[in-house]
Design a protein around this motif. Structure first.
Motif, PDB file in Angstrom:
ATOM      1  N   GLN A   1       0.840  -1.181   0.000  1.00  0.00           N
ATOM      2  CA  GLN A   1       0.000   0.000   0.000  1.00  0.00           C
ATOM      3  C   GLN A   1       0.880   1.237   0.000  1.00  0.00           C
ATOM      4  OE1 GLN A   1      -2.416  -0.406   3.422  1.00  0.00           O
ATOM      5  NE2 GLN A   1      -3.468  -2.205   2.669  1.00  0.00           N
ATOM      6  N   ARG A   2       0.450   2.242  -0.715  1.00  0.00           N
ATOM      7  CA  ARG A   2       1.185   3.503  -0.723  1.00  0.00           C
ATOM      8  C   ARG A   2       0.878   4.261   0.555  1.00  0.00           C
ATOM      9  NH1 ARG A   2       0.922   6.942  -6.073  1.00  0.00           N
ATOM     10  NH2 ARG A   2       2.154   8.286  -4.749  1.00  0.00           N
ATOM     11  N   ARG A   3       1.879   4.791   1.158  1.00  0.00           N
ATOM     12  CA  ARG A   3       1.728   5.593   2.359  1.00  0.00           C
ATOM     13  C   ARG A   3       2.200   7.001   2.038  1.00  0.00           C
ATOM     14  NH1 ARG A   3      -1.559   2.651   5.511  1.00  0.00           N
ATOM     15  NH2 ARG A   3      -0.778   0.554   5.853  1.00  0.00           N
ATOM     16  N   PRO A   4       1.276   7.913   1.784  1.00  0.00           N
ATOM     17  CA  PRO A   4       1.702   9.269   1.400  1.00  0.00           C
ATOM     18  C   PRO A   4       2.549   9.949   2.466  1.00  0.00           C
ATOM     19  CG  PRO A   4      -0.630   8.947   0.929  1.00  0.00           C
ATOM     20  CD  PRO A   4      -0.187   7.755   1.700  1.00  0.00           C
ATOM     21  N   TRP A   5       2.216   9.700   3.754  1.00  0.00           N
ATOM     22  CA  TRP A   5       3.009  10.361   4.787  1.00  0.00           C
ATOM     23  C   TRP A   5       4.449   9.870   4.769  1.00  0.00           C
ATOM     24  CZ3 TRP A   5       5.367   7.339   8.406  1.00  0.00           C
ATOM     25  CH2 TRP A   5       4.883   6.053   8.586  1.00  0.00           C
ATOM     26  N   LEU A   6       4.635   8.568   4.456  1.00  0.00           N
ATOM     27  CA  LEU A   6       5.997   8.038   4.402  1.00  0.00           C
ATOM     28  C   LEU A   6       6.745   8.627   3.212  1.00  0.00           C
ATOM     29  CD1 LEU A   6       8.102   6.109   5.523  1.00  0.00           C
ATOM     30  CD2 LEU A   6       7.102   4.307   4.157  1.00  0.00           C
ATOM     31  N   GLU A   7       6.052   8.746   2.087  1.00  0.00           N
ATOM     32  CA  GLU A   7       6.687   9.357   0.908  1.00  0.00           C
ATOM     33  C   GLU A   7       7.062  10.802   1.202  1.00  0.00           C
ATOM     34  OE1 GLU A   7       3.899   8.834  -2.205  1.00  0.00           O
ATOM     35  OE2 GLU A   7       4.106   6.656  -2.228  1.00  0.00           O
ATOM     36  N   ALA A   8       6.169  11.518   1.896  1.00  0.00           N
ATOM     37  CA  ALA A   8       6.461  12.922   2.200  1.00  0.00           C
ATOM     38  C   ALA A   8       7.654  13.034   3.138  1.00  0.00           C
ATOM     39  CB  ALA A   8       5.227  13.571   2.828  1.00  0.00           C
ATOM     40  N   VAL A   9       7.701  12.185   4.165  1.00  0.00           N
ATOM     41  CA  VAL A   9       8.830  12.234   5.111  1.00  0.00           C
ATOM     42  C   VAL A   9      10.134  11.912   4.392  1.00  0.00           C
ATOM     43  CG1 VAL A   9       9.831  11.066   7.104  1.00  0.00           C
ATOM     44  CG2 VAL A   9       7.465  11.755   7.153  1.00  0.00           C
ATOM     45  N   LEU A  10      10.090  10.898   3.521  1.00  0.00           N
ATOM     46  CA  LEU A  10      11.295  10.538   2.768  1.00  0.00           C
ATOM     47  C   LEU A  10      11.745  11.692   1.879  1.00  0.00           C
ATOM     48  CD1 LEU A  10      10.762   6.853   1.646  1.00  0.00           C
ATOM     49  CD2 LEU A  10      12.705   7.756   2.873  1.00  0.00           C
ATOM     50  N   PHE A  11      10.797  12.301   1.190  1.00  0.00           N
ATOM     51  CA  PHE A  11      11.129  13.401   0.281  1.00  0.00           C
ATOM     52  C   PHE A  11      11.742  14.559   1.049  1.00  0.00           C
ATOM     53  CE2 PHE A  11       9.931  17.273  -2.045  1.00  0.00           C
ATOM     54  CZ  PHE A  11      10.524  17.001  -3.263  1.00  0.00           C
ATOM     55  N   ILE A  12      11.100  14.934   2.170  1.00  0.00           N
ATOM     56  CA  ILE A  12      11.617  16.057   2.955  1.00  0.00           C
ATOM     57  C   ILE A  12      12.998  15.714   3.517  1.00  0.00           C
ATOM     58  CG2 ILE A  12      11.227  17.386   5.068  1.00  0.00           C
ATOM     59  CD1 ILE A  12       8.191  17.087   4.458  1.00  0.00           C
ATOM     60  N   GLY A  13      13.143  14.471   3.957  1.00  0.00           N
ATOM     61  CA  GLY A  13      14.439  14.053   4.493  1.00  0.00           C
ATOM     62  C   GLY A  13      15.536  14.116   3.449  1.00  0.00           C
ATOM     63  N   LEU A  14      15.255  13.646   2.245  1.00  0.00           N
ATOM     64  CA  LEU A  14      16.274  13.633   1.190  1.00  0.00           C
ATOM     65  C   LEU A  14      16.634  15.059   0.777  1.00  0.00           C
ATOM     66  CD1 LEU A  14      15.052  10.710  -1.117  1.00  0.00           C
ATOM     67  CD2 LEU A  14      16.808  10.668   0.620  1.00  0.00           C
ATOM     68  N   VAL A  15      15.608  15.899   0.563  1.00  0.00           N
ATOM     69  CA  VAL A  15      15.896  17.283   0.148  1.00  0.00           C
ATOM     70  C   VAL A  15      16.625  18.025   1.265  1.00  0.00           C
ATOM     71  CG1 VAL A  15      14.835  19.473  -0.465  1.00  0.00           C
ATOM     72  CG2 VAL A  15      13.983  17.382  -1.474  1.00  0.00           C
ATOM     73  N   GLY A  16      16.187  17.809   2.500  1.00  0.00           N
ATOM     74  CA  GLY A  16      16.849  18.469   3.613  1.00  0.00           C
ATOM     75  C   GLY A  16      18.300  18.042   3.738  1.00  0.00           C
ATOM     76  N   ALA A  17      18.547  16.763   3.556  1.00  0.00           N
ATOM     77  CA  ALA A  17      19.933  16.293   3.648  1.00  0.00           C
ATOM     78  C   ALA A  17      20.783  16.867   2.518  1.00  0.00           C
ATOM     79  CB  ALA A  17      19.952  14.768   3.591  1.00  0.00           C
ATOM     80  N   LEU A  18      20.186  17.018   1.327  1.00  0.00           N
ATOM     81  CA  LEU A  18      20.948  17.605   0.222  1.00  0.00           C
ATOM     82  C   LEU A  18      21.259  19.073   0.489  1.00  0.00           C
ATOM     83  CD1 LEU A  18      19.263  16.189  -3.007  1.00  0.00           C
ATOM     84  CD2 LEU A  18      21.573  15.790  -2.216  1.00  0.00           C
ATOM     85  N   LEU A  19      20.305  19.786   1.076  1.00  0.00           N
ATOM     86  CA  LEU A  19      20.495  21.230   1.262  1.00  0.00           C
ATOM     87  C   LEU A  19      21.360  21.545   2.474  1.00  0.00           C
ATOM     88  CD1 LEU A  19      16.914  22.531   0.432  1.00  0.00           C
ATOM     89  CD2 LEU A  19      18.968  22.764  -0.947  1.00  0.00           C
ATOM     90  N   TRP A  20      21.159  20.812   3.544  1.00  0.00           N
ATOM     91  CA  TRP A  20      21.844  21.197   4.786  1.00  0.00           C
ATOM     92  C   TRP A  20      22.764  20.115   5.332  1.00  0.00           C
ATOM     93  CZ3 TRP A  20      16.291  21.888   4.815  1.00  0.00           C
ATOM     94  CH2 TRP A  20      15.910  23.172   4.424  1.00  0.00           C
ATOM     95  N   GLY A  21      22.812  18.990   4.674  1.00  0.00           N
ATOM     96  CA  GLY A  21      23.596  17.886   5.252  1.00  0.00           C
ATOM     97  C   GLY A  21      24.891  17.636   4.516  1.00  0.00           C
ATOM     98  N   ALA A  22      25.652  18.681   4.242  1.00  0.00           N
ATOM     99  CA  ALA A  22      26.877  18.510   3.467  1.00  0.00           C
ATOM    100  C   ALA A  22      28.088  18.177   4.323  1.00  0.00           C
ATOM    101  CB  ALA A  22      27.173  19.776   2.663  1.00  0.00           C
ATOM    102  N   GLU A  23      27.871  17.804   5.567  1.00  0.00           N
ATOM    103  CA  GLU A  23      29.000  17.407   6.408  1.00  0.00           C
ATOM    104  C   GLU A  23      29.499  16.038   5.957  1.00  0.00           C
ATOM    105  OE1 GLU A  23      30.657  18.740   9.052  1.00  0.00           O
ATOM    106  OE2 GLU A  23      29.698  20.621   8.462  1.00  0.00           O
ATOM    107  N   PRO A  24      30.794  15.915   5.707  1.00  0.00           N
ATOM    108  CA  PRO A  24      31.288  14.595   5.282  1.00  0.00           C
ATOM    109  C   PRO A  24      31.203  13.592   6.424  1.00  0.00           C
ATOM    110  CG  PRO A  24      33.101  16.135   5.634  1.00  0.00           C
ATOM    111  CD  PRO A  24      31.858  16.916   5.780  1.00  0.00           C
ATOM    112  N   PRO A  25      30.810  12.377   6.137  1.00  0.00           N
ATOM    113  CA  PRO A  25      30.772  11.343   7.174  1.00  0.00           C
ATOM    114  C   PRO A  25      32.155  11.156   7.783  1.00  0.00           C
ATOM    115  CG  PRO A  25      29.700  10.582   5.172  1.00  0.00           C
ATOM    116  CD  PRO A  25      30.359  11.861   4.847  1.00  0.00           C
ATOM    117  N   ARG A  26      32.167  10.915   9.079  1.00  0.00           N
ATOM    118  CA  ARG A  26      33.463  10.815   9.762  1.00  0.00           C
ATOM    119  C   ARG A  26      34.231   9.575   9.319  1.00  0.00           C
ATOM    120  NH1 ARG A  26      30.136  12.036  14.521  1.00  0.00           N
ATOM    121  NH2 ARG A  26      30.142  14.278  14.794  1.00  0.00           N
TER     122      ARG A  26
END
Lengths: 296, 420
Positions: B142-167
């Protein structure tokens, strides 16, 4: 400059970026609902892909490998070896036969024996050659490239990971045998599960399995022997099938995790393209400046 | 579809075990739910109710795999009860064999099924509500729109603000084959011929470019000669773009200079697996390029490929199938070591080939590409580092959100199961 250097001027490369953005957004709008733009994007993709493939096949295969040599030397069997006839005219004849046969199959079937009927019969020849060669190559390849090397590696050579992970030689041998045993156990278990399912241990409602041994009379002694035999046979089989079932789940989980990793990579690359690459292009900046200028 | 055992056979217990409910015959269909069956079957209500309860049980995601292979009648075999026919060899006639259709009827049927349902202009196809409802216990995701939205926001947020290189990068155990791949390329002498099978196109370029570019850069730095062929229509263009980008990267000041034309475009090689053995046995004949049309230098390289074979084969593929096909159809003929550069999903399927020694090296997924760059000790530009960091950071965020969703889903499932 080599063949892999892009010959497009900068402005056209930027146009490609912006066009990609438009088509990405059009197809991406399908997430909201099926709409005209999403379908248009898909049709453009399919049409452009087919056209590109046709041009590529002509430029890479048909013209340089078939038509150009034929045009240059049509009577190739007179000037060259006899095999040149096989390499040039025979592929052309088979290809034409298949093409005409395919076009003929789109029409209504002929009423009687005639040229169209013969064409339909002859069109099966290149198709049969294609299928036969494909099957032969596939089966021989699977044997020589997967089945035999994997069997040999499993039976003879110690596993590379084990040999590098363990220091002492006897321990290597033990670990290798352990790995082989586990491999055999899991492979067999999965096969049993795929073939028999959970009924590998016999049917649960089988009266012969559920009857108590004390209730067996003399007339049922043969049935009792059969019951014991089944218990001895089917209990390990049921355990083995359980191991295979769980191994299948574990493998599916690993594959799903790697698939998620792969698909997230694709989504991220597309988002990165939309958020960072497109805004950096000169054409986009020009468009953006024009929009802002028009707005003010 | 199977031979149903007679009552006498069931009583004896030597009937072939009935196959468990598969994905087709066991899954609750939206058109016939268990309740309807129970009402229809007069005189067998009890059995119908049991059937309904069984249908309502949620089925696992991989349900229905059992019985995938043909059934072997082990009970009959074990009890030596001769005379029990093998169901695999006693299949009932299929529908297509019952319906003796001639070609014209089949053509009309194809046309009929190809057409959409005739509706009034502007009318929409309405499905009954019972069909739209998701049947309980079905295997459909089943499609879960809330899960898709959380994933989308997480991915875009990580691209915009998560540029710290992994340790820390991935450990060695996580990337088997990476060291071997690096060593294989490092040991190549200058002007070695490398036959490259480019088996991905723009559809998977988002992931594959990130993995392929460091390896191509390494080859160019080693001054290897690349002869690139592809069996995908979009393959040559993808190869062109990545190799051009790799050359641009290496041409920067203080980097190794590309001395000459190091890449020969072999072109598009159609024909699938059937055309590959010729590439292994007689590569100059199989290459979809006419030697008379290329430059003198390239002509010499193609002739050299025909004489001595490639020093290395590089398969850059999005799927495991292309690598397997190469190992089956080409490597037995030319014997050249094969290094595979693949997407993350192909990695588990290729590990056996790496363990057996058929693959000389394996670089897979973004983590593999990133580790290969670190191993190559190449200084990267600030823009490259920033892009790599934000992509890996986004990937970590996405996987983190997915793991959290799976854990939450399992917790909810456990809670629901315990509730009366």
């Amino acid at each position: 400059m080599n063949p892999f250097t892009s010959g497009l001027p900068g402005i056209l490369q930027d146009a490609g970026l912006v066009l990609g953005l438009v088509i990405s957004l059009a197809i991406g709008s399908y997430l909201v609902r099926d709409n005209f733009l999403a379908r248009l994007g898909q049709y453009i993709l399919v049409g452009a892909g087919l056209g590109y493939t046709a041009v590529l096949v002509w430029g890479n295969v048909l013209w340089p490998r078939l038509f150009a040599p034929l045009v240059a030397d049509p009577m190739v069997w007179l000037s060259g070896p006899g095999s040149a006839l096989l390499h040039r005219w025979l592929p052309l004849a088979l290809g034409l036969l298949m093409w005409c046969g395919g076009a003929e199959l789109l029409r209504r079937p002929p009423s009687g024996l005639g040229a169209r009927y013969i064409l339909r019969m002859l069109a099966a020849v290149p198709a049969a050659i294609l299928i036969g060669v494909g099957l032969g190559v596939g089966v021989s390849g699977a044997v020589q490239g997967t089945l035999w090397p994997q069997l040999t590696a499993a039976a003879l050579s110690p596993q590379a990971e084990v040999s590098t992970a363990v220091d002492g030689l006897p321990a290597v041998g033990q670990a290798t045998w352990l790995v082989r045993f586990i491999t055999l156990l899991i492979t067999g278990g999965v096969l049993i599960h795929l073939q028999l399912g959970r009924e590998a241990g016999g049917r649960g409602d089988d009266p012969a399995l559920e009857s108590s041994p004390g209730a067996a009379d003399a007339a049922a002694s043969s049935q009792e022997r059969s019951r014991r035999y089944r218990m001895l046979l089917f209990t390990p089989l049921r355990v083995w099938e359980g191991v295979g079932r769980r191994a299948l789940w574990l493998a599916a989980g690993i594959l799903f995790a790697r698939l998620a990793l792969s698909r997230f990579s694709l989504a991220l690359a597309r988002l990165d393209y939309l958020l960072f690459e497109v805004p950096r292009s000169e054409l986009w900046q020009l468009i953006w400046a024009a929009v802002r200028g028009a707005g003010s | 579809m199977e031979r149903s055992p007679g009552p006498e056979e069931e009583k004896r217990g030597d009937s072939p075990p009935s196959r468990t409910l598969g994905p087709i015959n066991g899954r609750a269909s939206p058109h016939d739910d268990g309740e309807g069956d129970a009402q229809d079957a007069e005189g067998a209500q009890e059995a119908g109710v049991q059937e309904t309860e069984a249908d309502d049980k949620p089925q696992p995601l991989l349900g229905g795999l059992e019985g995938l292979l043909d059934l072997a009648d082990t009970q009959a075999f074990a009890s030596a009860g001769a005379g029990v026919p093998d169901p695999a060899s006693n299949r009932p006639r299929t529908l297509s064999s019952d319906l003796a259709l001639d070609e014209e009827e089949r053509r009309q049927l194809r046309q009929l099924f190809a057409e959409e349902l005739p509706l009034e202009a502007g009318a929409r196809l309405e499905t009954p509500p019972e069909d739209r409802a998701q049947p309980r216990g079905s295997n459909r995701l089943q499609r879960r729109p809330w899960l898709e939205a959380v994933l989308f926001i997480g991915l875009v947020g990580a691209l915009l603000w998560g540029a710290e290189p992994p340790r820390r990068g991935p450990g060695q155990h996580a990337l088997p084959g990476l060291d071997q791949a690096h060593q294989q390329l490092e040991s190549l002498p200058p002007n070695s011929l490398v036959l490259v099978n480019w088996a991905y196109d723009p559809a998977t370029a988002g992931e594959m470019d990130f993995v392929a570019q460091p390896v191509v850069e390494h080859l160019l730095r080693k001054e290897a000669k690349l002869i690139v062929v592809s069996q995908l229509p979009g393959g040559p263009a993808s190869a062109r773009r990545v190799i051009a980008r790799a050359e641009d990267t290496l041409r920067r000041p203080s980097r190794a200079q590309i001395t000459a034309n190091q890449a020969i475009e072999g072109g598009f090689l159609p024909g699938g697996a059937a055309s590959l053995p010729l590439l292994g046995a007689a590569p100059a004949q199989a290459l979809p390029v006419d030697p008379r049309w290329v430059g003198l230098r390239d002509r010499f390289d193609i002739a050299l490929l025909a004489d001595s074979g490639p020093a290395l084969s590089l398969v850059v593929a999005a799927g495991a199938e292309d690598v397997r096909r190469w190992l089956e159809q080409v490597q037995p003929f030319n014997g050249a070591p094969v290094v595979a550069v693949t997407s993350a999903v192909a990695d588990p399927s290729l590990r056996p080939y790496l363990d057996s020694g058929q693959l000389a090296g394996l670089v897979s997924g973004w983590d593999g590409g990133r580790a290969y760059v670190q191993r190559s000790e190449r200084t990267r530009s600030v823009a490259e580092q920033a892009r790599s960091s934000r992509l890996v950071s986004g990937l970590n965020w996405g996987i983190g959100i997915l793991i959290a969703a799976i854990l939450l889903g399992n917790l909810v499932g456990l809670t629901e199961r315990r509730m009366p």
